[in-house]
Write a protein that holds these residues in place. Structure first.
Motif, PDB file in Angstrom:
ATOM      1  N   ARG A 211       0.871  -1.179   0.160  1.00 27.63           N
ATOM      2  CA  ARG A 211      -0.095   0.157   0.029  1.00 27.63           C
ATOM      3  C   ARG A 211       0.836   1.424   0.011  1.00 27.63           C
ATOM      4  N   ILE A 242     -10.597   2.714 -11.576  1.00 26.90           N
ATOM      5  CA  ILE A 242     -10.742   3.996 -10.984  1.00 26.90           C
ATOM      6  C   ILE A 242     -10.888   5.049 -12.436  1.00 26.90           C
TER       7      ILE A 242
ATOM      8  N   GLY B 237      -3.924   1.079  -1.298  1.00 27.95           N
ATOM      9  CA  GLY B 237      -2.875   1.974  -1.611  1.00 27.95           C
ATOM     10  C   GLY B 237      -3.060   2.628  -2.991  1.00 27.95           C
ATOM     11  N   THR B 238      -3.450   1.969  -3.776  1.00 29.48           N
ATOM     12  CA  THR B 238      -3.550   2.844  -5.101  1.00 29.48           C
ATOM     13  C   THR B 238      -5.044   3.528  -5.194  1.00 29.48           C
ATOM     14  N   ALA B 239      -6.002   3.059  -4.680  1.00 29.06           N
ATOM     15  CA  ALA B 239      -7.188   3.605  -4.717  1.00 29.06           C
ATOM     16  C   ALA B 239      -7.123   5.223  -3.797  1.00 29.06           C
ATOM     17  N   SER B 241      -4.195   6.533  -3.043  1.00 26.08           N
ATOM     18  CA  SER B 241      -3.287   7.528  -3.616  1.00 26.08           C
ATOM     19  C   SER B 241      -3.862   8.150  -4.797  1.00 26.08           C
ATOM     20  N   ILE B 242      -4.712   7.547  -5.606  1.00 22.98           N
ATOM     21  CA  ILE B 242      -5.577   8.272  -6.660  1.00 22.98           C
ATOM     22  C   ILE B 242      -6.733   9.334  -6.035  1.00 22.98           C
TER      23      ILE B 242
END
Lengths: 329, 329
Positions: A211, A242, B237-239, B241-242
């Motif tokens: 993460r 997303i 983590g990606t969600a 961060s975006i």
């Protein structure tokens, strides 16, 4: 700097592969490109004379995207991918690039180009774009499915040398991909690798969770090929999911389209950060030459960026540095 | 339906844990809640009389977030978490919920609540929100770091029974987390598990890549605890961060703030989809009772949702179904 390009590999081969190569040849006169593939398919794509720094190497076979890698590489000795690998092996090229079958390219690296002395298993490495734009080099991302702890340490060495020689980072920070940041976390593999990394001369900063990868808290992220591949594809899949949802939200009405128009420049740089085409390809590290894997859906821009990346690696002479440092251990 | 709640576990304990529990007790009169923890800390949080379906069970010790799990559970027999586990073990509660130390909760499940007969290792399962809102139950997400192929099949059984009994899915589709969709992909573990899953009576649909999880192409996603944890945290983590980057882009100027105001309702439902608080907690499957792990930063809404999820699991009698089906194998 002689770079062999598999002109027949990838969803948009040979058209966009050749186009990207010609763009790169025009941009960087110091490179020599060898387009490997069916000359009858490649020649019509070149308008006018062949640039002086581009030549065509005929190879009549093609390895398809769904072929079983080891079988394909062994049998199709006249495929564009294998011939490109042979050019590197025989010293007629310093590097090769392919956007074709990933497994076959790793096999070509291993069996045709050849392992670097002292390296047990080459690793697939890729730069993951981070928030601050500095990137993290993650490896292995899928070359070797069942890694041993010692191999993870070799990946860390290869990645550290690359970041230091090619990207100019001094003393790159090495992180170990794990399920927690505490020392005794993880599976048998990461626990053993942790101890070896700590005892090494590398700048090991400890465990890193998936993460936190985009926060850029390390420069080299080491993992086994299975876990690395799962992480990379989870990041890519989430980002793409997303982005799709966002696009739908902006397309809902005239008003949201107006909002989209306002936001477009702010989101463009973000989109660019997330776009694989901007980041060149993945590298197979630990073989006797620079071997770069372009994304399967590479277009001309992606190929030109992969050539830029390959050129940077050749300028830095990173393969020689790796061979020297690894054989010294 | 008696649910023991570790009132002292989590970043916002005991305040928001107690608040969420009281909200749930008011909403669902058919549940009985047992708030386990320091009564001197809990009592002042209750305004007026204790609702008839809530009681307090005093436990003077607390397991901290950074304590070594096995040691903490063995030594702190009077901690709120272990006492909650004992209530389940002794049949005084049907379920327990904790937002405390994850490792300690898994240890409490294993050593205090106890393994289900026939289960080698319990698994941590969580619903991952997908684009179509149906969710994928992924397991194991970190209870067991070095899994055997047979254990992956047990996870698939547990997950299938859960999706069928609790979520009402008929013949849930089981996918195996892997690095490619083709049959012979993966590491030693997934190759062996693939064969076992194919030979089982489960509705096994084959390998699933982590990039496709959010597309909901399976209902149960099976993986070893290491890879599962890496995948889950990469998605989270990606969600996050975006979302942060987006927020910054919307906050850049008056004009972008206007665009943000236009987009807010469209993005709210999306945000809700990505929000862990909406999705209840993770479940420890394969133990003799319903054991639910709330997120460490659970607030009152998250706790109420974890209680709703626990209530649904108890209504469906899923633990009995699991025990019956597993012992039949």
């Amino acid at each position: 700097m002689r770079i062999a390009i598999d002109a027949m590999g990838g969803d948009h081969a040979p058209n966009l592969i050749v186009k990207g190569a010609l763009d790169a040849a025009a941009q960087w006169p110091d490179i020599q490109l060898i387009l490997v593939g069916d000359s009858a398919a490649i020649e019509p794509l070149i308008q006018g004379n062949l640039p002086s720094n581009v030549k065509i190497e005929h190879a009549e076979e093609i390895i398809g995207p769904d072929e079983e890698p080891v079988k394909a590489v062994r049998r199709k000795k006249r495929s564009s991918m294998v011939v490109a690998g042979q050019l590197v092996r025989e010293g007629q090229a310093d590097a090769m690039i392919s956007a074709g079958n990933t497994g076959a390219l790793m096999t070509t690296g291993l069996l045709v180009v050849g392992r670097m002395e002292g390296i047990e298993r080459p690793a697939l490495a890729q730069l993951i774009p981070t928030k601050n734009g500095v990137n993290v080099m993650a490896l292995d991302l899928g070359a070797n499915m069942d890694a041993k702890p010692e191999q993870l340490v070799q990946y860390a060495q290869l990645g550290s040398i690359y970041r230091s020689k090619v990207d100019g980072l001094s003393n790159p920070r090495v992180g170990l991909l794990n399920v927690g940041t505490e020392e005794r976390k993880g599976n048998e593999l990461t626990k053993a690798a942790y101890d070896l990394l700590e005892a090494s001369s590398l700048n090991f900063i400890g465990n890193v969770e998936s993460r936190d990868v985009l926060d850029h808290n390390c420069d080299v992220l080491v993992c086994d090929g299975f876990a690395g591949n799962i992480m990379l594809k989870a990041i890519e899949g989430t980002a793409s999911s997303i982005m799709k949802t966002l696009k739908e939200a902006f397309n809902r009405s005239l008003l949201t389209k107006l909002a989209g128009a306002i936001m477009i420049s702010g989101l463009r740089s973000f989109r660019k950060t997330m776009d694989y085409k901007e980041h060149g390809g993945a590298l197979l590290l630990g073989v006797n030459g620079v071997v770069v894997k372009g994304h399967g859906s590479s277009d001309a821009v992606a190929i030109r960026n992969a050539i830029r990346q390959t050129r940077n690696a050749l300028i830095s002479n990173v393969t020689t540095s790796m061979a020297n440092e690894i054989s010294r251990k």
